[in-house]
Design a protein around this motif. Structure first.
Motif, PDB file in Angstrom:
ATOM      1  N   ALA A  52       0.748  -1.239  -0.010  1.00  0.00           N
ATOM      2  CA  ALA A  52      -0.107  -0.117  -0.052  1.00  0.00           C
ATOM      3  C   ALA A  52       0.902   1.138   0.012  1.00  0.00           C
ATOM      4  O   ALA A  52       1.967   1.346   0.712  1.00  0.00           O
ATOM      5  CB  ALA A  52      -0.902  -0.175   1.204  1.00  0.00           C
ATOM      6  N   ILE A  53       0.511   2.496  -0.559  1.00  0.00           N
ATOM      7  CA  ILE A  53       0.846   3.735  -0.716  1.00  0.00           C
ATOM      8  C   ILE A  53      -0.154   4.360   0.107  1.00  0.00           C
ATOM      9  O   ILE A  53      -1.182   4.593  -0.483  1.00  0.00           O
ATOM     10  CB  ILE A  53       1.232   4.226  -2.204  1.00  0.00           C
ATOM     11  CG1 ILE A  53       2.186   3.281  -2.712  1.00  0.00           C
ATOM     12  CG2 ILE A  53       1.687   5.724  -1.918  1.00  0.00           C
ATOM     13  CD1 ILE A  53       2.464   3.583  -4.181  1.00  0.00           C
ATOM     14  N   TYR A  54       0.060   4.780   1.254  1.00  0.00           N
ATOM     15  CA  TYR A  54      -0.853   5.350   2.027  1.00  0.00           C
ATOM     16  C   TYR A  54      -0.156   6.822   2.575  1.00  0.00           C
ATOM     17  O   TYR A  54       0.942   6.716   3.071  1.00  0.00           O
ATOM     18  CB  TYR A  54      -1.123   4.568   3.434  1.00  0.00           C
ATOM     19  CG  TYR A  54      -1.643   5.451   4.448  1.00  0.00           C
ATOM     20  CD1 TYR A  54      -2.907   5.641   4.490  1.00  0.00           C
ATOM     21  CD2 TYR A  54      -1.293   5.398   5.728  1.00  0.00           C
ATOM     22  CE1 TYR A  54      -3.335   6.451   5.667  1.00  0.00           C
ATOM     23  CE2 TYR A  54      -1.652   6.131   6.873  1.00  0.00           C
ATOM     24  CZ  TYR A  54      -2.820   6.571   6.753  1.00  0.00           C
ATOM     25  OH  TYR A  54      -3.315   7.338   7.727  1.00  0.00           O
ATOM     26  N   VAL A  55      -1.113   7.791   2.414  1.00  0.00           N
ATOM     27  CA  VAL A  55      -0.592   9.117   2.923  1.00  0.00           C
ATOM     28  C   VAL A  55      -1.032   9.282   4.163  1.00  0.00           C
ATOM     29  O   VAL A  55      -2.385   9.477   4.500  1.00  0.00           O
ATOM     30  CB  VAL A  55      -1.060  10.429   1.991  1.00  0.00           C
ATOM     31  CG1 VAL A  55      -0.472  11.674   2.336  1.00  0.00           C
ATOM     32  CG2 VAL A  55      -0.705  10.006   0.433  1.00  0.00           C
ATOM     33  N   PRO A  56      -0.189   9.433   5.293  1.00  0.00           N
ATOM     34  CA  PRO A  56      -0.671   9.557   6.899  1.00  0.00           C
ATOM     35  C   PRO A  56      -1.199  10.916   7.011  1.00  0.00           C
ATOM     36  O   PRO A  56      -0.852  11.999   6.334  1.00  0.00           O
ATOM     37  CB  PRO A  56       0.788   9.289   7.567  1.00  0.00           C
ATOM     38  CG  PRO A  56       1.855   9.688   6.468  1.00  0.00           C
ATOM     39  CD  PRO A  56       1.183   9.401   5.155  1.00  0.00           C
ATOM     40  N   SER A  57      -2.199  11.105   7.936  1.00  0.00           N
ATOM     41  CA  SER A  57      -2.443  12.310   8.522  1.00  0.00           C
ATOM     42  C   SER A  57      -1.783  12.645   9.471  1.00  0.00           C
ATOM     43  O   SER A  57      -1.000  11.925  10.290  1.00  0.00           O
ATOM     44  CB  SER A  57      -3.957  12.176   9.147  1.00  0.00           C
ATOM     45  OG  SER A  57      -5.010  11.955   7.855  1.00  0.00           O
ATOM     46  N   PRO A  58      -1.761  13.883  10.221  1.00  0.00           N
ATOM     47  CA  PRO A  58      -0.890  14.475  11.146  1.00  0.00           C
ATOM     48  C   PRO A  58      -1.086  13.956  12.606  1.00  0.00           C
ATOM     49  O   PRO A  58      -0.045  13.580  13.532  1.00  0.00           O
ATOM     50  CB  PRO A  58      -1.114  15.915  11.286  1.00  0.00           C
ATOM     51  CG  PRO A  58      -1.613  16.168   9.810  1.00  0.00           C
ATOM     52  CD  PRO A  58      -2.426  15.283   9.498  1.00  0.00           C
ATOM     53  N   ARG A  59      -2.240  13.243  12.589  1.00  0.00           N
ATOM     54  CA  ARG A  59      -2.479  12.586  14.017  1.00  0.00           C
ATOM     55  C   ARG A  59      -1.595  11.436  14.445  1.00  0.00           C
ATOM     56  O   ARG A  59      -1.191  10.852  13.710  1.00  0.00           O
ATOM     57  CB  ARG A  59      -4.139  11.924  13.969  1.00  0.00           C
ATOM     58  CG  ARG A  59      -4.462  11.542  15.529  1.00  0.00           C
ATOM     59  CD  ARG A  59      -5.960  10.976  15.326  1.00  0.00           C
ATOM     60  NE  ARG A  59      -6.251  10.331  16.557  1.00  0.00           N
ATOM     61  CZ  ARG A  59      -6.511  10.604  17.634  1.00  0.00           C
ATOM     62  NH1 ARG A  59      -6.824  12.070  17.888  1.00  0.00           N
ATOM     63  NH2 ARG A  59      -7.054   9.890  18.729  1.00  0.00           N
ATOM     64  N   ASP A  60      -1.245  11.395  15.450  1.00  0.00           N
ATOM     65  CA  ASP A  60      -0.168  10.753  16.417  1.00  0.00           C
ATOM     66  C   ASP A  60      -0.933   9.294  16.150  1.00  0.00           C
ATOM     67  O   ASP A  60      -2.043   9.061  16.888  1.00  0.00           O
ATOM     68  CB  ASP A  60       0.057  11.191  17.631  1.00  0.00           C
ATOM     69  CG  ASP A  60       1.078  10.248  18.299  1.00  0.00           C
ATOM     70  OD1 ASP A  60       1.553   9.243  17.654  1.00  0.00           O
ATOM     71  OD2 ASP A  60       1.553  10.360  19.464  1.00  0.00           O
ATOM     72  N   ALA A  61      -0.249   8.514  15.290  1.00  0.00           N
ATOM     73  CA  ALA A  61      -0.730   6.974  15.533  1.00  0.00           C
ATOM     74  C   ALA A  61      -0.689   6.214  16.912  1.00  0.00           C
ATOM     75  O   ALA A  61      -1.558   5.534  17.393  1.00  0.00           O
ATOM     76  CB  ALA A  61      -0.071   6.155  14.617  1.00  0.00           C
TER      77      ALA A  61
END
Length: 349
Positions: A52-61
């Motif tokens: 997967a190519i996934y663009v993360p959001s700023p929220r802390d995982a």
């Protein structure tokens, strides 16, 4: 390589590369942590899958995982992404996969025959997947360009909203019937993916979006990394009604190893046995049949059960399935055969 090579419906190794947590050379030589590298893949029979190519959001995982250890939770969805940012990140993802191929860690595959030829090789078979289509433009020029670079699977949304539709939040307990479905643009995206023979991944769509795809698409319905809502009533899991639609379309479901989607209590806690995975397996086989269940690990994107730990631990799952009654024919289907079947149908190979 094991007699039952695993072709996996979903992993997030590319995300680790883009975040700087791993390098292509480290993946090839076994110098990184995480869930996947070439030496552990050979040891565990991890033959490849959808990368997967996934663009993360700023929220802390990490904060999200902490919240998901509570008895119930309803995490707010991240804001929509800026398209230019998503494009840049996605194109770096393609470059990262090219780097993995350059160092001999993967072979990028565009056909089922290419996957089959790679199952016995040291390199992992890599099918390019985009998780969340924020980088796709409304005229689909980039969709066509990415297809030329190897894109063969796409999820219109991750859990956050896009111009294409709406995903499910991380909510427990909850069913997936949350919010509106696909937009008009999203319906057009489904039709264009059908024309290009790009698999449409249902895993993060909400119930109305799922139904929209089911009405529009002429391809098998596929959820690459989802589990049974009847076992774990999490918004990310599939209800029996949805499973029946997948069955009737000739599609399939890849069992997700993410702890919160496996455990009946919905908690992101990896301290549990494979009996819970087998409960999902039994329910999925009961609703879908033996030809429509596979593995969609979510390696490098989730907290997986301790008995599996990483891709080298896959033989533990195969052994558990064997003890549970799966014979050689069923093990071949679940580990890779069912994925090859549905991809051949979808891609028209």
């Amino acid at each position: 390589m094991t007699a039952f090579p695993v072709f996996d419906g979903h992993n997030d190794l590319v995300l680790r590369l883009l975040k700087g947590d791993a390098t292509a050379e480290g993946v090839a030589n076994g110098l990184n942590d995480g869930h996947i590298d070439k030496p552990r893949a050979v040891k565990g029979g991890f033959a490849g899958g959808m990368f997967a190519i996934y663009v993360p959001s700023p929220r802390d995982a990490a904060a999200r995982e902490d919240e998901m250890q509570k008895p119930s939770y309803d995490l707010p969805l991240p804001d929509p992404l800026d398209e230019d940012f998503a494009v840049g990140w996605t194109e770096r993802g393609f470059d990262a996969l090219d780097d993995l191929e350059r160092v001999g860690a993967v072979r990028i595959c565009r056909t089922v025959d290419e996957i089959s030829a790679t199952l016995g090789a040291a390199e992992m078979a890599a099918v390019v997947h985009i998780e969340g289509a924020e980088a796709i433009d409304r005229d689909f020029a980039r969709l066509h360009a990415y297809h030329a670079r190897g894109l063969r699977s796409l999820g219109p949304v991750w859990s956050r909203e896009t111009i294409w539709g709406h995903g499910v939040p991380f909510r427990f307990p909850s069913d997936p019937d949350i919010g509106p479905g696909l937009t008009d643009a999203g319906k057009a995206l489904v039709r264009e993916c059908n024309r290009l023979r790009i698999l449409i991944d249902l895993s993060h769509l909400n119930a109305k979006g799922f139904d929209d795809v089911a009405r529009i698409s002429d391809a098998p319905l596929v959820a690459t990394h989802s589990n049974a809502w009847a076992v774990t009533p999490h918004s990310r899991n599939l209800t029996d009604r949805q499973l029946d639609a997948i069955r009737d379309s000739g599609g399939m479901v890849g069992i997700n190893f993410a702890s919160a989607f496996l455990r009946p209590d919905g908690q992101m806690n990896d301290d549990f046995g494979l009996d819970i995975v087998l409960r999902h397996f039994d329910h999925l086989v009961e609703r879908l049949g033996e030809d429509r269940v596979g593995i969609g690990s979510d390696f490098d994107g989730a907290l997986v059960p301790k008995p599996i730990t990483d891709c080298a631990g896959l033989p533990n799952l195969v052994a558990a399935l064997r003890t549970h009654g799966a014979d050689d024919a069923l093990l071949k289907k679940v580990t890779h055969g069912n994925w090859l079947r549905v991809l051949r149908l979808t891609w028209g190979d």
